[in-house]
Design a protein around this motif. Structure first.
Motif, short mmCIF file in Angstrom:
data_model
loop_
_atom_site.label_atom_id
_atom_site.label_comp_id
_atom_site.label_asym_id
_atom_site.label_seq_id
_atom_site.Cartn_x
_atom_site.Cartn_y
_atom_site.Cartn_z
N PHE A 60 0.85 -1.19 0.00
CA PHE A 60 0.00 0.00 0.00
C PHE A 60 0.89 1.24 0.00
CE2 PHE A 60 -2.80 -3.20 1.79
CZ PHE A 60 -3.99 -2.96 1.09
N CYS A 61 0.45 2.25 -0.68
CA CYS A 61 1.17 3.52 -0.57
C CYS A 61 0.25 4.69 -0.89
CB CYS A 61 2.44 3.54 -1.43
SG CYS A 61 2.19 2.95 -3.09
N LEU A 62 0.82 5.90 -0.71
CA LEU A 62 0.04 7.12 -0.83
C LEU A 62 0.46 7.85 -2.11
CD1 LEU A 62 -1.81 9.10 0.94
CD2 LEU A 62 0.35 10.19 1.59
N VAL A 92 -3.36 3.72 -2.37
CA VAL A 92 -3.48 2.70 -3.41
C VAL A 92 -2.70 1.45 -3.04
CG1 VAL A 92 -3.87 4.32 -5.30
CG2 VAL A 92 -1.52 3.71 -4.65
N LYS A 93 -3.11 0.35 -3.65
CA LYS A 93 -2.31 -0.88 -3.53
C LYS A 93 -1.68 -1.12 -4.89
CE LYS A 93 -2.21 -5.53 -1.75
NZ LYS A 93 -2.98 -6.68 -1.23
N ILE A 94 -0.37 -1.38 -4.91
CA ILE A 94 0.32 -1.55 -6.19
C ILE A 94 1.00 -2.91 -6.27
CG2 ILE A 94 0.76 0.90 -6.58
CD1 ILE A 94 3.68 0.32 -5.59
N ASP A 95 1.15 -3.36 -7.53
CA ASP A 95 1.97 -4.52 -7.86
C ASP A 95 2.95 -4.00 -8.90
OD1 ASP A 95 3.11 -6.81 -8.80
OD2 ASP A 95 1.22 -7.92 -9.06
N ALA A 96 4.23 -3.93 -8.53
CA ALA A 96 5.17 -3.19 -9.37
C ALA A 96 6.56 -3.82 -9.34
CB ALA A 96 5.26 -1.74 -8.90
N LEU A 119 4.92 8.16 -5.30
CA LEU A 119 4.27 7.34 -4.27
C LEU A 119 5.06 7.41 -2.98
CD1 LEU A 119 3.30 4.22 -6.43
CD2 LEU A 119 1.92 6.25 -5.87
N ALA A 120 4.37 7.31 -1.87
CA ALA A 120 5.06 7.46 -0.58
C ALA A 120 4.59 6.44 0.44
CB ALA A 120 4.77 8.85 -0.02
N ASP A 121 5.50 6.05 1.31
CA ASP A 121 5.12 5.43 2.58
C ASP A 121 6.09 5.97 3.63
OD1 ASP A 121 7.45 3.98 2.35
OD2 ASP A 121 6.46 2.05 2.12
#
Lengths: 313, 313, 313, 313, 313, 313
Positions: free
Chosen positions: B16-18, B66-70, B38-40
């Motif tokens: 998850f990130c912002l 958001v949740k990402i797959d990267a 994107l940030a955490d």
């Protein structure tokens, strides 16, 4: 009536005047004497009292009104008074401070009426309420009617601040039709309130000195605080856009922050940017006008510009 | 838990990130793609989404979680995420903003307790009342507990302002015995309130932007207005010497006016002069500390000084 | 014992004092007289000698110790001595220079012991060796124990530099725990050695003037050269990282180069950046402390800030 | 007619426009393409031509008028044209440069008539003769009717200089009654001639660049030389006081010399001092007016102030 | 013959000298006296006349040549003349102004011949014609042969400007072979004409004051106007590249515009950039040379640098 | 032999060159490629390698000598190389670094001989000994023969510092007869040693970077330390007047301290003041000379002046 500065070299002067500065000095023959600065409506003159008694030392103080019997002499190219006799004015002399200080060429009541006229033109309820509230406060009104716009430089005389305000309003009035991007009511309000903090930054109208709050807070922020006080009394939200804008114009009227002239923020609206220039114009024109009036040569030094200026053809 | 900046080149990242920044761009093949930041808690990474649907354009907004797959790739020597899949976090994911932003290394509650401790030490009734009144106001307290001290440069993270305040108080506490010409209570109060205006100059703690009042008035004067509000609520005279001094210290804390850094007045007491230097020390040390922690070479660029700095031996 | 500045207007003064300045002037009656500046531990007073003989012209020189019989008079609002009789002090008077100059309020030996204490705390062999070597050199030690930190402004009295150093060390000691990014030993060493070049930039402790090397090289580079000399004597490589850092801190302690205050390089480590501010704090607090102590009004001019300062409440 | 900036994202654009800038670039697939800046009266848009033939390379030049068939796309948040077809306009298209450049909102002939009106008001024979002589010179008149006041910043469009002059004259006219210390005719003449040197400092009205004389001499001195030429042609002495004053006002209109903005002398008369501020007001208000008109957010960047400005309420 | 500055303290002086300044002052005993500044070729001395008659007040004016009978006394460490008798020089005394002012150490005719020699070396017809035209103009030639290069600072004596020009030409001549990127003829021409405007910026060679045109226009632009006048008389186009370049060098010779020293444009050719430094070198070396010649101590104040300078070993 | 910059657009290039910069980037198709900056004696060119293998990533490093097979293409108006094949040079290729870097147009040995000639002219035993000692030190001599005078701006090529020194000596030699107030030997010595610290401030002659001591101490103080080292080795007193003066000239050669360009002291002798200008002249003329040589238009940007310059007629 003949004024201090009307007397020529060698003439005898018997008149009332105001003590603006006072210094007790010792001559090379070890005797004490006074270096005074005396004033009436025509301006100031340096003066010497060679025979200083203990009594004189006590009664001759700054802001005292005195009657002198003196002669005009030249010292290093400038006139000075050599005083033979000096005494304190008594109640029966019926001489008030107002009659002895330099004042605006426009009568006080006329300035006040002009100012009221502009207040009446404001369409913004918010801004008009704030200004009417402030100008209706008796102590503030008294000060506003009498204070100079500054200690030196420009409009530095009785009712000078009010003259400066009315002059700015007239200037604004004439320029506004050219720049529709400027907000008329904000500009009027800024003309009226930009230096309102000076009424408490300075001590009084006759021999103004900087007050402690004035030196610690400065007239820009003091002005903003007066606006906030008025809003509170009137139930106007401090987040009101017109109020924020008015404060912004007050806080930025010394020009861009990075110039280092004391603005708390740099101007960010056409109104704020314009007002800074109007204030510069009115103060410089007043100061140059005073210098030019007193010039005896084609070229002379103008303190406001820190250079010599030309009287012209 | 593994954070964004812990992943190495080539690794797959599911987390998850912002969304801190979002730009819709067009590639040379005419297809749209996203440039995101994107940030955490570990900081920020640039990211690219090559397949942009209309739906994504709508839901991927600044401050979205958001949740990402990267996959992590290198671009011009720096890591970036190339995102294969991305979706908005839902309520059931139970991920809050606080868990995704960089925060002060000192826990929020600990900072708050330290701050309260110093408030308790104030001997001046006036100053303590003002501070307790302000810090007791719920909205202000919420902001104070979470706001950064600035958008960039120093203490630029969750609870950063409170960390800066506590750090300044500790610093003041240790220095005060050396300089009896400094007023202890005024210095404490200035440490606590000097940037209090920032709580309304900035919009929020997560993705702070300058507010309209912030840009028009600036945090120095906003802070002074908060102090005045408190005084009024408490029946303290605005002419009170301690209050005047506190305002003076707030208004002068950016250094001498003629330096052009935005002080409304130049410091005129030992306390005001000292506080400016303490503020410089604490902000520069924090910023340099951050730069040094992230340096991979012996020398690297430090934005706060606008020059390269040395990590040392 | 009653000191020069303890006497009131009109009192007779019979005492020993030091001639700090001497000017032979001519009165408007064509007779010569002396304008002197006389000093003892209480500070300085202007003095006049109206009857100047050829013998007096010869013996009354700067740094002479004299015995005077004089009266205190007021001149332009300030006290001055009018001297009836003046003679040179003889050996049998047993009056030394040290007893007639203003000195640090902390006894010299106490300052020296404090300084030694801090030297003893240094963990770095390199830095401690360099400092012990320098402070062990007899001429340097003599100068360090007696020199002021400057001709005017701050710590401008006997043992003033040592007081400044010890004050900085105490300050550093208290601040260091807050900023682990600062190198403790480098900071201590910089406190001790930053102005060490002043010991040769100035001529002597009693009536300091700038030496020729001082004006050509300046105390920053002179200090660095003393460090290099010590390293050579001790067999320490000039490329040693701690030595390079120490020199960097000395060369940058007047602030950023582009400010134009004479740093040879801008600070590039947290230690160098911090030390500049500590030096500013300690010198400004000392100068303001002196001004505040002598203030008779609520507001007075402080030379170090070139503005009026407030004594406060 | 629909203009370049009226088209929205995705729309097809078939129109005539002017090539303001042209760059031949190479894509990552090694193929050449054009980066163009195209303009019509609505302003400018960046454009790309992906298929570049040898013929196109030859005919697409700066100042060329072209007909395009293109689509509006978004790139990094800004509109750009992707051009499918492009050809040079032919004589039969009857499209002139004037119809494709941004122009003053006031018609050229109206500005000219206003200007003439003010010339007619001049009471000074000397000044009126000089101005009529200059404005009567055909090449200068052509340039004056069409030139912008600058390449960027303010009044940077067709007939912009004339609009600026007329605006200044109107401003002067309204302010003059307030300040009798200002010379009316000198102020009028300065409004008209202060930037007259720009007519030769810049190359032309459509795509202005700095000329060689412009860069070597500058428009202030070039303006003074034009005045001298006129005086010579008219038999007016170069020592004439009004002419000296006019030159002084032109040479000082960038403000005090020590500000470093390029005045050759600092203003030394009320007229010169006032004009500098009027010029600042009119140029800043015009530039801010343009910025505010194009703002889509409450806050946006204004190049003339190098800061963000507020659109207000 | 013995000159004013050759007399020692106590000596009697009977000589002719020039009145450079005159002030009528009043002593503390109320009697008038003169403060004069008297000059001959050895420089100036302050002087006092204690017995001032009405006749003396009339005849003792600035630029008067007087014969004095006086004694040298010391006042505040400097020599001054106390005058017993003073009278105006008569025609029969045969004392001219030239014999009483400080003059260039190089004879006027020798300087003129050197200058002519360099003019003869110019290969550019254009530049040589312009210079020959200007130097052939009788009034300008008279002024050029006698004027100082300035009122204070450097080459501030009879024929000083011509000495400065010849010195610059010699300097240029020697440097040119090193820098082929510099245009020889332009550099020569700039050396000769860069300060030509000073011939009308100043009033006269004996007691120079700033003229009205000088203060309104300044010597840079005045010089450019003289060049333009010459071109017109000679039928040379004002667009001629060599002339544009010459004007550029004159207008930029005070250094970059943003330094605020009064250049109208910043130097944009190697010749212009070089000339600024040559002018700095020659003026600073002349001023320092004068200071060093008069120094009695190892260190003394040099007005041109506003700091103390070292005479050296 | 044909050099990199001799090839035109479209030509095939097979040659050896030096890798000055190297960046591994990722294209929009996700494939890696190299952005290189390649150099030979004709200067530098950007280059692209589209097919990057793991082996290439390893061997292509900064300062590597490579052989390339490439084509010249235009990109944004500038030439770049698109490389088809690239390999490391082997020993058998017999290509040295010196043959691939831009070098002074004057042969190294000739510069060295000129420099020695000037050393031989020194009459001062002290100064000659110091210089001979330093220049005789093998490592320093190697560096001096090869180092540039700086990374950018002026004399930024192989042996550039030596060329700068010899050029300054020639300049000094020609100017000295004009100013007897300047000390010939001190000026020579300053020309030779003013930048001697740069030999250790920079890392090497081929691809110079700032060293750690260079960034912490700076080349002015490093130069002074080299002089002190030499004095110690030679038994010359550090209080020697000539040595003090030499150090003063080195420490002040960046101009007045308050300009903020990094002088440690302001120049206080004619020699120091003159040298600063000579250094400015020689560095600016060299930089402008390079810009003018490469200009293709009448006007182009000169980095050293941060403005456009004119090639002239």
């Amino acid at each position: 009536m003949k004024q201090l500065n009307d007397y020529a070299e060698g003439e005898r002067v018997i008149t009332f005047c105001l003590v603006k500065q006072r210094e007790l000095a010792t001559a090379s023959n070890q005797k004490e004497y006074f270096n005074l600065e005396l004033a009436d409506q025509s301006g100031t003159l340096p003066a010497k009292v060679w025979d200083v008694t203990e009594e004189l030392k006590e009664i001759i103080q700054v802001k005292a009104i005195v009657k002198i019997d003196a002669t005009v002499q030249m010292y290093r190219g400038k006139k000075q008074l050599v005083i033979q006799r000096i005494r304190l004015a008594s109640a029966s002399d019926e001489v008030g401070h107002e009659s002895l200080v330099q004042a605006s060429p426009v009568p006080q009541d006329e300035l006040w009426a002009s100012l009221q006229g502009y207040v009446g033109k404001l369409k913004s309820q918010t801004l008009r309420q704030v200004i009417e509230h402030l100008l209706g406060e008796p102590d503030l009104q008294d000060r506003l009617r009498s204070f100079p716009a500054g200690v030196k430089m420009h409009h530095n005389y009785y009712s000078g601040l009010m003259e400066h305000i009315v002059s700015l309003l007239t200037l604004a009035d004439r320029i506004l039709p050219l720049y529709p991007q400027v907000d008329r009511d904000s500009l009027y309000a800024t003309c009226i309130l930009h230096d309102i903090g000076k009424l408490y930054e300075l001590s009084d109208a006759i021999a103004p000195e900087y007050s402690t709050p004035g030196q610690l807070i400065g007239h820009l922020v003091m002005g903003v605080e007066l606006v906030s006080d008025a809003c509170r009394a009137l139930g106007i939200s401090p987040q009101d856009s017109e109020i924020l804008h008015l404060k912004h114009c007050i806080l930025s009227h010394h020009g861009d922050v990075d110039l280092g002239y004391g603005s708390a923020v740099s101007g960010k609206t056409p109104t704020a940017v314009l007002f800074h220039y109007l204030d510069q114009i009115d103060s410089k024109m007043n100061a140059l006008g005073q210098t030019l009036t007193q010039m005896e040569e084609e070229w002379d030094y103008a303190p406001v510009l820190r250079r010599r200026v030309w009287r012209g053809y």
